[in-house]
Write a protein that holds these residues in place. Structure first.
Motif, PDB file in Angstrom:
ATOM      1  N   TYR A   1       0.821  -1.318   0.026  1.00 31.61           N
ATOM      2  CA  TYR A   1       0.189   0.069  -0.143  1.00 31.61           C
ATOM      3  C   TYR A   1       0.867   1.015   0.281  1.00 31.61           C
ATOM      4  N   ARG A   2       0.299   2.067  -0.262  1.00 34.34           N
ATOM      5  CA  ARG A   2       0.648   3.172  -0.334  1.00 34.34           C
ATOM      6  C   ARG A   2       0.197   4.846   0.370  1.00 34.34           C
ATOM      7  N   GLN A   3       0.846   5.856   0.925  1.00 33.71           N
ATOM      8  CA  GLN A   3       0.917   6.384   1.781  1.00 33.71           C
ATOM      9  C   GLN A   3       0.523   8.045   1.167  1.00 33.71           C
ATOM     10  N   THR A   4       0.375   9.329   0.762  1.00 35.07           N
ATOM     11  CA  THR A   4       0.664  10.268   1.095  1.00 35.07           C
ATOM     12  C   THR A   4       0.122  11.180   1.866  1.00 35.07           C
TER      13      THR A   4
ATOM     14  N   GLY B   1      -1.721  13.653   3.246  1.00 28.65           N
ATOM     15  CA  GLY B   1      -3.083  14.075   3.808  1.00 28.65           C
ATOM     16  C   GLY B   1      -3.927  13.105   2.493  1.00 28.65           C
ATOM     17  N   LYS B   2      -3.831  11.770   2.450  1.00 32.68           N
ATOM     18  CA  LYS B   2      -4.514  11.192   1.506  1.00 32.68           C
ATOM     19  C   LYS B   2      -4.134   9.826   2.398  1.00 32.68           C
ATOM     20  N   GLN B   3      -5.543   8.972   2.018  1.00 32.08           N
ATOM     21  CA  GLN B   3      -5.614   7.540   2.511  1.00 32.08           C
ATOM     22  C   GLN B   3      -4.707   6.698   1.987  1.00 32.08           C
ATOM     23  N   ARG B   4      -4.372   5.221   2.522  1.00 28.65           N
ATOM     24  CA  ARG B   4      -3.700   4.703   2.058  1.00 28.65           C
ATOM     25  C   ARG B   4      -4.436   4.102   1.280  1.00 28.65           C
ATOM     26  N   GLU B   5      -3.620   3.068   0.116  1.00 31.52           N
ATOM     27  CA  GLU B   5      -4.311   3.200  -0.873  1.00 31.52           C
ATOM     28  C   GLU B   5      -3.598   1.523  -1.011  1.00 31.52           C
TER      29      GLU B   5
ATOM     30  N   ALA C   1       5.498   8.342  -2.784  1.00 30.21           N
ATOM     31  CA  ALA C   1       5.187   7.873  -1.442  1.00 30.21           C
ATOM     32  C   ALA C   1       5.382   7.283  -0.799  1.00 30.21           C
TER      33      ALA C   1
ATOM     34  N   GLU D   1       4.052  11.072  -9.319  1.00 34.27           N
ATOM     35  CA  GLU D   1       3.447  10.737  -8.652  1.00 34.27           C
ATOM     36  C   GLU D   1       2.906   9.816  -8.183  1.00 34.27           C
TER      37      GLU D   1
END
Length: 121
Positions: free
Chosen positions: A37-40, A42-46, A91, A88
């Motif tokens: 999974y990855r996360q940046t 302010g964003k949810q982990r995807e 992350a 992009e």
């Protein structure tokens, strides 16, 4: 209980490649699905990619044809080969054990501490 330790992140130029690894503290033979999974900020982990013990895989649309997940149960390790990196893709990448192939949580799951991937020229 299982501890997961990721490695392989770093700074890479656009178009470059990295291979992330995740070593589990116990045999992965008994872990059905492992994923990345990855996360940046302010964003949810995807979900990026996941693989079952039977080698079924699932990838996010944004990484298909560029990322490849694999696992080596003899080494208690899951890998993520990342090619054609884009800015992009920057992350923190986390290893997971226990979620379903879709990323849904069934009962209990485990996370590594994450490894930073930065894509920049």
């Amino acid at each position: 209980q299982v501890q997961l330790v990721e490695a392989g992140g770093g700074l890479v130029q656009p178009g470059g490649s990295l291979r992330l690894s995740c070593v589990a503290s116990r045999s992965t033979f008994s872990i059905n699905t492992m994923g990345w999974y990855r996360q940046t900020p302010g964003k949810q982990r995807e979900l990026v990619a996941a693989i079952t013990s039977g080698s079924s895989t699932n990838y996010a649309d944004s990484v298909k044809d560029r990322f490849t997940i694999s696992r080596d149960n003899a080494k208690n390790t899951v890998y993520l080969q990342i090619n054609s990196l884009k800015p992009e893709d920057t992350a923190v990448y986390y290893c997971n054990a226990g979620r379903l192939l879709t990323g849904a949580l069934l009962l209990k799951d485990y996370w590594g501490q994450g490894t930073q991937v930065t894509v920049s020229s």
